[in-house]
Write a protein that holds these residues in place. Structure first.
Motif, PDB file in Angstrom:
ATOM      1  N   MET A 114       0.837  -1.195   0.000  1.00 25.05           N
ATOM      2  CA  MET A 114       0.000   0.000   0.000  1.00 25.05           C
ATOM      3  C   MET A 114       0.873   1.246   0.000  1.00 25.05           C
ATOM      4  SD  MET A 114      -2.966  -0.842   2.775  1.00 25.05           S
ATOM      5  CE  MET A 114      -3.896  -2.360   2.729  1.00 25.05           C
ATOM      6  N   ALA A 115       0.260   2.355  -0.456  1.00 28.57           N
ATOM      7  CA  ALA A 115       0.937   3.646  -0.407  1.00 28.57           C
ATOM      8  C   ALA A 115      -0.101   4.745  -0.224  1.00 28.57           C
ATOM      9  CB  ALA A 115       1.736   3.896  -1.685  1.00 28.57           C
ATOM     10  N   ASP A 116       0.097   5.543   0.825  1.00 30.83           N
ATOM     11  CA  ASP A 116      -0.668   6.778   1.066  1.00 30.83           C
ATOM     12  C   ASP A 116      -2.183   6.592   1.118  1.00 30.83           C
ATOM     13  OD1 ASP A 116       1.705   8.093   1.204  1.00 30.83           O
ATOM     14  OD2 ASP A 116       1.607   8.931  -0.818  1.00 30.83           O
ATOM     15  N   GLY A 117      -2.647   5.400   1.457  1.00 30.30           N
ATOM     16  CA  GLY A 117      -4.077   5.169   1.560  1.00 30.30           C
ATOM     17  C   GLY A 117      -4.814   5.295   0.249  1.00 30.30           C
ATOM     18  N   GLU A 118      -4.078   5.301  -0.880  1.00 29.82           N
ATOM     19  CA  GLU A 118      -4.692   5.472  -2.193  1.00 29.82           C
ATOM     20  C   GLU A 118      -4.389   4.328  -3.145  1.00 29.82           C
ATOM     21  OE1 GLU A 118      -3.328   9.170  -3.692  1.00 29.82           O
ATOM     22  OE2 GLU A 118      -4.387  10.395  -2.207  1.00 29.82           O
ATOM     23  N   HIS A 119      -3.300   3.621  -2.913  1.00 26.61           N
ATOM     24  CA  HIS A 119      -2.878   2.558  -3.824  1.00 26.61           C
ATOM     25  C   HIS A 119      -2.728   1.255  -3.054  1.00 26.61           C
ATOM     26  CE1 HIS A 119      -2.004   5.824  -6.621  1.00 26.61           C
ATOM     27  NE2 HIS A 119      -1.259   6.388  -5.674  1.00 26.61           N
ATOM     28  N   GLU A 120      -3.195   0.181  -3.657  1.00 26.07           N
ATOM     29  CA  GLU A 120      -3.053  -1.148  -3.053  1.00 26.07           C
ATOM     30  C   GLU A 120      -2.781  -2.161  -4.144  1.00 26.07           C
ATOM     31  OE1 GLU A 120      -5.439  -4.182  -0.050  1.00 26.07           O
ATOM     32  OE2 GLU A 120      -6.588  -2.943  -1.436  1.00 26.07           O
ATOM     33  N   ARG A 121      -1.810  -3.029  -3.888  1.00 24.35           N
ATOM     34  CA  ARG A 121      -1.504  -4.120  -4.807  1.00 24.35           C
ATOM     35  C   ARG A 121      -1.473  -5.424  -4.021  1.00 24.35           C
ATOM     36  NH1 ARG A 121      -2.448  -0.280  -7.299  1.00 24.35           N
ATOM     37  NH2 ARG A 121      -1.318   0.651  -9.056  1.00 24.35           N
ATOM     38  N   THR A 122      -1.870  -6.488  -4.681  1.00 26.13           N
ATOM     39  CA  THR A 122      -1.965  -7.792  -4.030  1.00 26.13           C
ATOM     40  C   THR A 122      -0.802  -8.674  -4.432  1.00 26.13           C
ATOM     41  OG1 THR A 122      -4.369  -7.642  -4.025  1.00 26.13           O
ATOM     42  CG2 THR A 122      -3.431  -9.809  -3.706  1.00 26.13           C
ATOM     43  N   GLY A 123      -0.162  -9.288  -3.441  1.00 25.56           N
ATOM     44  CA  GLY A 123       0.901 -10.243  -3.706  1.00 25.56           C
ATOM     45  C   GLY A 123       0.362 -11.656  -3.685  1.00 25.56           C
ATOM     46  N   SER A 124       1.126 -12.570  -3.134  1.00 24.64           N
ATOM     47  CA  SER A 124       0.703 -13.965  -3.102  1.00 24.64           C
ATOM     48  C   SER A 124      -0.460 -14.142  -2.142  1.00 24.64           C
ATOM     49  CB  SER A 124       1.866 -14.865  -2.666  1.00 24.64           C
ATOM     50  OG  SER A 124       2.154 -14.650  -1.290  1.00 24.64           O
ATOM     51  N   ALA A 125      -1.185 -15.223  -2.341  1.00 27.32           N
ATOM     52  CA  ALA A 125      -2.313 -15.535  -1.464  1.00 27.32           C
ATOM     53  C   ALA A 125      -1.880 -16.304  -0.232  1.00 27.32           C
ATOM     54  CB  ALA A 125      -3.363 -16.331  -2.231  1.00 27.32           C
ATOM     55  N   SER A 126      -0.569 -16.485  -0.057  1.00 26.22           N
ATOM     56  CA  SER A 126      -0.060 -17.199   1.114  1.00 26.22           C
ATOM     57  C   SER A 126      -0.469 -16.468   2.382  1.00 26.22           C
ATOM     58  CB  SER A 126       1.463 -17.297   1.044  1.00 26.22           C
ATOM     59  OG  SER A 126       1.982 -17.872   2.210  1.00 26.22           O
ATOM     60  N   ASP A 127      -1.174 -17.152   3.267  1.00 30.58           N
ATOM     61  CA  ASP A 127      -1.708 -16.513   4.462  1.00 30.58           C
ATOM     62  C   ASP A 127      -0.696 -16.512   5.596  1.00 30.58           C
ATOM     63  OD1 ASP A 127      -4.097 -16.025   3.220  1.00 30.58           O
ATOM     64  OD2 ASP A 127      -5.058 -17.848   3.976  1.00 30.58           O
ATOM     65  N   GLY A 128      -0.402 -15.300   6.066  1.00 29.88           N
ATOM     66  CA  GLY A 128       0.366 -15.170   7.284  1.00 29.88           C
ATOM     67  C   GLY A 128       1.833 -15.549   7.159  1.00 29.88           C
ATOM     68  N   ALA A 129       2.466 -15.585   8.296  1.00 25.92           N
ATOM     69  CA  ALA A 129       3.895 -15.849   8.389  1.00 25.92           C
ATOM     70  C   ALA A 129       4.143 -17.370   8.394  1.00 25.92           C
ATOM     71  CB  ALA A 129       4.426 -15.210   9.664  1.00 25.92           C
ATOM     72  N   PRO A 130       5.403 -17.765   8.123  1.00 27.12           N
ATOM     73  CA  PRO A 130       6.574 -16.925   7.835  1.00 27.12           C
ATOM     74  C   PRO A 130       6.586 -16.455   6.382  1.00 27.12           C
ATOM     75  CG  PRO A 130       7.200 -19.234   7.854  1.00 27.12           C
ATOM     76  CD  PRO A 130       5.761 -19.197   8.253  1.00 27.12           C
ATOM     77  N   ARG A 131       7.116 -15.234   6.192  1.00 26.88           N
ATOM     78  CA  ARG A 131       7.219 -14.648   4.852  1.00 26.88           C
ATOM     79  C   ARG A 131       8.320 -13.594   4.855  1.00 26.88           C
ATOM     80  NH1 ARG A 131       5.382 -17.437   0.660  1.00 26.88           N
ATOM     81  NH2 ARG A 131       5.187 -16.136  -1.188  1.00 26.88           N
ATOM     82  N   TRP A 132       9.175 -13.634   3.862  1.00 29.42           N
ATOM     83  CA  TRP A 132      10.208 -12.631   3.679  1.00 29.42           C
ATOM     84  C   TRP A 132       9.629 -11.451   2.906  1.00 29.42           C
ATOM     85  CZ3 TRP A 132      15.614 -13.116   4.911  1.00 29.42           C
ATOM     86  CH2 TRP A 132      15.959 -14.341   5.483  1.00 29.42           C
ATOM     87  N   LEU A 133      10.010 -10.234   3.325  1.00 33.06           N
ATOM     88  CA  LEU A 133       9.539  -9.015   2.678  1.00 33.06           C
ATOM     89  C   LEU A 133      10.739  -8.115   2.380  1.00 33.06           C
ATOM     90  CD1 LEU A 133       6.486  -8.149   4.987  1.00 33.06           C
ATOM     91  CD2 LEU A 133       6.449  -9.440   2.842  1.00 33.06           C
TER      92      LEU A 133
END
Length: 480
Positions: A114-133
């Motif tokens: 997300m950015a500035d409450g105006e833009h949102e993009r979706t990544g993988s559907a993998s739910d929750g951790a563990p996940r590298w960012l």
């Protein structure tokens, strides 16, 4: 198709057209469906009283000058709410509402950027951790990446964030929004109590530029709080505990939310209504009355006038005659019902949008969506099967008034009574009577959903099969 069956279909189609009640019933189906849909849509309203944007979190941060790469692994995340968020945040200071770019994991909705409450993009559907960012900043351009193992990285999005200063605050953040605690208080009645939640996430492998080893002394914690504005619902947050760091492993707790309305679950306090079902359900239910009358009269009128004897003399295969009647009636009602269902959908949606059920909080349903197509076409199929079931009951009872009364009680009276009695009886009617077939119009799983779409439709099909079999047995086993 064999010639005798074709002749039987042609004969029954001629009869259906010649019955005086046919055009009246089909016109009533269309008119009643549209009128009730119009009234129902006009009477449905939604008013949102919260902020258009949320920026409230627990932010463990330090300054980051210029461009750089920011990496961490969300090793664990508490499922405090489906839209709890934990991840990386680049922000213009620590004030709520300042410019930001964020990459996060959620317990039930995968990876988001997300950015500035105006833009949102979706990544993988993998739910929750563990996940590298990983966030990579290059001037105003911030690119997000995710990885399952820290070696193979996949790009989530690249967003332009013009509000970030040269030296921004970079760090780890945790949010956990208010959860709507829903419960059923009666048939068709839900109550919702907002409950503040506290999220917790564990971060390791924290690698930020030009900072050396990541230690607790290098970081500060800011509890970003959403300001309350007049006329808005307050941001119900719980006080987070101070962050804890040991050997480069950070444990952060936090409350609040991050994102714009309709993004990342913002504004979705409870279960969202099923707009498709709202648009078509009332019209289908009132239309059922018209098709019940048509289905019963299509066969009982022959017994009343004595033409049934002529029909069965000309066509001794009585099972074939009944099948032809069912096919002609079902196809006719399905065709007209489909027109009514599509018209209900397109009539109700603009009204519902004007009454508050509008984007971004409520996405626009589309007939290109498979679930929407199933609901709209399923409404027409429900009407067709209700007509065929009425035909079978008419063939069993051979008298119009008892058959119509029985079907009206089954499809109309019982559901109305169930809505004014108890949850148990209402659920029983929704599961064990032909009215269960209305579940085919559902596109969302709600708290008071008692049957899945195809299971409910299967219950109606079972009733049709049993009654049709009994009607065929009686026709072939007894004279008129």
């Amino acid at each position: 198709m064999k010639a005798p069956m074709v002749r039987a279909l042609r004969a029954e189609w001629t009869k259906l057209r010649s019955v005086r009640s046919t055009p009246l019933a089909l016109f009533a189906l269309l008119a009643l469906s549209l009128l009730l849909t119009l009234a129902s849509a006009n009477g449905s309203r939604f008013d949102y009283g919260g902020p258009r944007e949320y920026d409230s979190s627990s932010f463990v941060h330090r300054p980051a000058a210029g461009d750089g790469t920011f990496t961490t692994r969300v090793a664990a995340q508490k499922n405090s709410a489906p839209w709890a968020k934990a991840g990386l945040l680049l922000k213009d200071g620590t004030a709520s509402g300042s410019s930001y770019a964020a990459l996060m994991v959620t317990p039930e909705h995968g990876v988001r950027m997300m950015a500035d409450g105006e833009h949102e993009r979706t990544g993988s559907a993998s739910d929750g951790a563990p996940r590298w960012l990983r966030l990579v900043r290059s001037g105003d351009r911030v690119t997000g990446y995710e990885s399952a193992d820290g070696r193979g990285w996949h790009k989530v999005a690249a967003l332009t964030v013009t509000g970030l200063p040269t030296t921004a605050e970079a760090g780890l953040f945790v949010t956990s929004p208010t959860r709507g605690n829903e419960r059923r208080t009666g048939p068709g009645q839900l109550s919702m109590h907002p409950v503040a939640t506290v999220g917790r996430a564990v971060f390791d492998h924290v690698a930020f530029p030009a900072a050396g080893a990541a230690t607790g002394a290098d970081w500060r914690q800011a509890d970003i709080v959403q300001p309350a504005h007049k006329g808005e619902m307050p941001d119900r947050t719980a006080a987070p505990a101070p962050f804890h760091e040991r050997d480069g492993v950070f444990t952060v707790t936090g409350s609040g939310d991050l994102g714009g309305l309709g993004m990342g679950g913002v504004g979705q306090l409870g279960g969202q209504p099923d707009l498709v079902k709202m648009a078509v359900d009332d019209g289908v239910q009132i239309g059922t009355i018209a098709v019940i009358a048509l289905g019963v009269l299509f066969i009982t009128s022959e017994y009343k006038t004595g033409t049934a004897r002529t029909t069965f003399t000309a066509s001794p295969r009585r099972g074939r005659v009944l099948a032809a009647k069912a096919l002609v009636l079902g196809a006719t009602v399905f065709a007209v019902g489909l027109v009514a269902s599509v018209a209900d959908f397109y009539l109700a949606l603009p009204i519902l949008r004007d009454n508050g059920f509008a984007p971004p909080l409520f996405p626009d349903p589309s007939l290109t969506d498979p679930a929407t197509v199933r609901a709209v076409v399923g409404g027409a199929a429900f009407l067709a099967l209700a007509a065929v079931l009425s035909l079978g009951v008419g063939a069993l009872l051979r008298r119009a008034v008892p058959a119509v009364v029985l079907m009206i009680v089954t499809f109309v009276v019982l559901p109305i009574v169930a809505q004014s009695t108890s949850i148990g009886f209402s659920d029983f009617v929704g599961r064990a009577t032909p009215a269960a077939g209305l579940a085919i119009q559902q596109t969302r799983q709600l708290l008071d959903t008692v049957m899945t779409p195809w299971a409910g439709f299967g219950v109606l099909c079972l009733y049709v099969a049993v009654v049709y079999g009994a009607a065929r047995w009686r026709l072939t086993g007894r004279d008129v």
